[in-house]
Design a protein around this motif. Structure first.
Motif, PDB file in Angstrom:
ATOM      1  N   THR A   3       4.865  22.202   5.882  1.00  0.00           N
ATOM      2  CA  THR A   3       3.991  21.937   7.022  1.00  0.00           C
ATOM      3  C   THR A   3       4.709  22.278   8.317  1.00  0.00           C
ATOM      4  N   LYS A   4       3.941  22.378   9.387  1.00  0.00           N
ATOM      5  CA  LYS A   4       4.498  22.682  10.700  1.00  0.00           C
ATOM      6  C   LYS A   4       5.561  21.652  11.096  1.00  0.00           C
ATOM      7  N   ASP A   5       5.296  20.368  10.831  1.00  0.00           N
ATOM      8  CA  ASP A   5       6.257  19.316  11.181  1.00  0.00           C
ATOM      9  C   ASP A   5       7.555  19.444  10.404  1.00  0.00           C
ATOM     10  N   GLY A   8       9.444  22.428  11.817  1.00  0.00           N
ATOM     11  CA  GLY A   8      10.015  22.053  13.106  1.00  0.00           C
ATOM     12  C   GLY A   8      11.216  21.139  12.971  1.00  0.00           C
ATOM     13  N   ARG A  56       9.834  29.046  13.810  1.00  0.00           N
ATOM     14  CA  ARG A  56       8.753  29.787  13.166  1.00  0.00           C
ATOM     15  C   ARG A  56       9.250  30.339  11.834  1.00  0.00           C
TER      16      ARG A  56
END
Length: 118
Positions: A3-5, A8, A56
């Motif tokens: 996931t993005k989290d 990150g 990214r």
């Protein structure tokens, strides 16, 4: 698929580790106030540095550093001011850095450290 989290957080962990290995002292991670969040607050010698980390998995939607817009920099400046106002210690020099992390499908992460972003 991460996931993005998760992506990150991985980028932030990688950058924090590299900063410490370079002799920086990380003071805060994910400091929050009602205005937003600072990813990393650290000391580079005597200089206080707010480090914005953008991670990214590819450049399909632009490079990580392209995500740091003029508006984002304005918000980071306000967040740094809020962080500083909550401190008893004063710093002679303050700057904002951006660490752009790309996590390719294979191989090591690519980290570009942009110092003193205006």
């Amino acid at each position: 698929m991460a996931t993005k989290d998760v992506v990150g957080r991985h980028g932030e962990n990688l950058v924090a580790r590299r900063l410490e290995e370079a002799g920086w002292r990380v003071l805060e991670r994910n400091w929050r106030c009602d205005q937003g969040e600072l990813d990393i607050v650290a000391l580079d010698g005597d200089c206080l540095v707010a480090v914005e980390v953008k991670t990214r998995r590819s450049a399909a939607f632009g490079s990580p550093q392209e995500a740091v817009t003029r508006e984002k920099l304005y918000r980071l400046r306000r967040l740094v001011a809020a962080w500083l106002s909550a401190q008893e210690r004063h710093f002679r020099e303050v700057r904002i850095d951006v660490c752009a992390v790309t996590l390719p499908a294979a191989g090591a992460a690519i980290v570009e450290h942009l110092r003193g972003v205006e």
